[in-house]
Design an enzyme around this catalytic site. Structure first.
Site, PDB file in Angstrom:
ATOM      1  N   GLY A 165       8.520   4.629 -21.700  1.00 43.99           N
ATOM      2  CA  GLY A 165       8.425   3.212 -21.128  1.00 43.99           C
ATOM      3  C   GLY A 165       7.189   3.139 -19.837  1.00 43.99           C
ATOM      4  N   CYS A 219       2.373   0.050 -22.902  1.00 46.15           N
ATOM      5  CA  CYS A 219       3.725   0.227 -23.502  1.00 46.15           C
ATOM      6  C   CYS A 219       4.690  -1.167 -22.905  1.00 46.15           C
ATOM      7  CB  CYS A 219       4.189   1.481 -23.155  1.00 46.15           C
ATOM      8  SG  CYS A 219       5.963   1.574 -23.097  1.00 46.15           S
ATOM      9  N   GLY A 265       4.132   4.042 -20.189  1.00 49.03           N
ATOM     10  CA  GLY A 265       2.541   4.104 -20.530  1.00 49.03           C
ATOM     11  C   GLY A 265       1.915   2.566 -20.252  1.00 49.03           C
TER      12      GLY A 265
HETATM   13  P1  5GP Z   1      -1.006   6.039 -20.220  1.00 48.23           P
HETATM   14  O1  5GP Z   1      -1.417   7.485 -19.591  1.00 48.23           O
HETATM   15  O2  5GP Z   1      -1.652   5.177 -20.828  1.00 48.23           O
HETATM   16  O3  5GP Z   1       0.047   5.373 -19.070  1.00 48.23           O
HETATM   17  O4  5GP Z   1       0.508   6.469 -20.976  1.00 48.23           O
HETATM   18  C1  5GP Z   1       0.215   7.011 -22.510  1.00 48.23           C
HETATM   19  C2  5GP Z   1       1.413   7.303 -23.113  1.00 48.23           C
HETATM   20  O5  5GP Z   1       1.874   6.084 -23.645  1.00 48.23           O
HETATM   21  C3  5GP Z   1       1.132   8.002 -24.678  1.00 48.23           C
HETATM   22  O6  5GP Z   1       0.915   9.314 -24.404  1.00 48.23           O
HETATM   23  C4  5GP Z   1       2.370   7.311 -25.350  1.00 48.23           C
HETATM   24  O7  5GP Z   1       3.498   8.560 -24.765  1.00 48.23           O
HETATM   25  C5  5GP Z   1       2.923   6.045 -24.791  1.00 48.23           C
HETATM   26  N1  5GP Z   1       2.454   5.086 -25.655  1.00 48.23           N
HETATM   27  C6  5GP Z   1       1.375   4.942 -26.356  1.00 48.23           C
HETATM   28  N2  5GP Z   1       1.163   3.669 -27.243  1.00 48.23           N
HETATM   29  C7  5GP Z   1       2.411   3.340 -27.055  1.00 48.23           C
HETATM   30  C8  5GP Z   1       3.113   2.170 -27.464  1.00 48.23           C
HETATM   31  O8  5GP Z   1       2.538   1.313 -28.183  1.00 48.23           O
HETATM   32  N3  5GP Z   1       4.468   1.879 -27.114  1.00 48.23           N
HETATM   33  C9  5GP Z   1       5.221   2.657 -26.223  1.00 48.23           C
HETATM   34  N4  5GP Z   1       6.214   2.351 -25.829  1.00 48.23           N
HETATM   35  N5  5GP Z   1       4.308   3.715 -25.575  1.00 48.23           N
HETATM   36  C10 5GP Z   1       3.225   3.917 -25.924  1.00 48.23           C
END
Ligand code: 5GP
Length: 351
Positions: free
Chosen positions: A181, A186, A183
């Protein structure tokens, strides 16, 4: 129903207290780490940052650049075998030490992984990735993968609690991916109410993993370079980045021009856009759990990487860590109610 009373922390809740140091310059800091993985017994050395296996981040173009910095790229699972073959044939074999092959957990995924790994003996890392790492099916897929690939380093996730980290390590995973959660794109927490503040997840899961000789990746929630320092300070062995590496030339996305400005689309892998692109529709029983955003195009990723690595080196000098490895034991977090001085807003910034 039960309530856990102790406060769980996100990156925004803490800062790292400076400590006396004998380091004279940031150039004295060594960010390269070496690991020997529990099950595969493989040795890896590099800067423990990983580009996320999202289709606009974990690309072949990204891997070609990041490998020069000894940084890993988790290649997304939507490239075809032919595209993999072309990639493997076109790069020096040592570059593949900085590449992870991502997979889901179906029988056809297992077959595809086998086919990809057969392309080169230098491909040695797989990343078994599901949104919810708490299912029995996922655990048995990790066991099946360990049996099928005894010498391959297996990364599995995502989970956020110590007991599941232990279960996955005991089932054959070398590295556990932690984060539900946090991300940038996300929406899981909004859509489901499920999640765990990322810094506490890292602190608790790294403790569980290290006790068994396993490693963890802090996945998601880093917004600024300081968040990587906090992740490593909290015990993360690796940090995975999506949003911070998005919007670059290496994203392999379409660049949109509007009124003389360039933009690029970035989206979650469970967003409507990703589901329509790869599955063709959204099943009636489920909802989307990802955002779609339009980012200003940021040019080459190497500029962003230099900024991140500079921040990490500087954090290490503030606490007297000559090697990134020492950052955890040199870290004392202080709880805070604000992170930065916000007198000026974004519109005032020149860069
Ligand atoms: P960020 O670095 O962008 O904060 O987080 C990246 C991570 O977000 C990814 O490695 C993956 O675990 C998660 N993530 C990517 N796409 C999605 C999505 O559509 N939904 C959710 N719940 N998590 C995502």
């Amino acid at each position: 129903m039960r309530i856990e009373e102790d406060k769980k922390l996100s990156f925004k809740d803490v800062l790292i207290r400076p400590k006396r140091s004998i380091l004279r310059s940031r150039s004295q800091v060594e960010l390269v780490r070496q690991f020997i993985f529990k099950h595969s017994r493989m040795i890896w050395s590099g800067i423990p940052i990983i580009a996320a296996n999202m289709d606009t981040v974990g690309t072949f173009s990204m891997a070609k650049v990041l490998a020069k910095y000894k940084i890993l790229t988790a290649i997304h699972k939507y490239y075809t075998i032919t595209q993999w073959k072309n990639f493997v044939d076109s790069v020096p074999s040592h570059l593949l030490h900085y590449v992870m092959v991502s997979t889901g957990t179906s029988d056809s995924d297992l077959k595809k992984i086998k086919n990809i790994l057969e392309l080169s003996n230098e491909l040695k890392y797989i990343c078994i990735d599901v949104a919810n790492g708490y299912s029995e099916h996922f655990v048995s897929f990790v066991k099946k993968s360990r049996d099928s690939f005894p010498n391959i380093t297996i990364c599995a996730g995502n989970v956020v609690t110590g007991e599941m980290v232990e279960e996955l390590i005991l089932s054959g995973a070398d590295i556990i991916k932690v984060g539900i959660g946090p991300g940038s794109v996300c929406t899981t927490r909004k859509k489901t109410g499920i999640g765990y503040p990322q810094l506490s997840a890292v602190i608790e899961c790294s403790d569980a993993a290290h006790g068994l000789g396993g490693r963890i990746i802090s996945d998601g929630g880093c917004i600024v370079p300081g968040d990587l320092s906090k992740s490593f300070g909290g015990g993360a062995d690796f940090v995975m980045l999506g949003g911070m590496l998005a919007g670059h030339k290496e994203s392999e996305g379409e660049i949109i021009e509007e009124h003389g400005k360039k933009f690029i689309i970035f989206y979650g892998m469970s967003s409507k856009l990703a589901m329509n692109k790869y599955i063709g529709n959204i099943a009636k029983y489920r909802t989307t759990e990802g955002k779609i955003v339009k980012l200003p195009f940021r040019g080459e990723v190497s500029i962003t990487i230099n900024d991140i690595l500079g921040g990490l080196r500087s954090a290490c000098t503030y606490v007297g860590a000559e090697h990134l490895k020492e950052l955890t034991k040199r870290t004392t977090f202080v709880l805070v109610s604000e992170q930065e001085n916000c007198i000026f807003n974004h519109n005032d910034f020149i860069t």
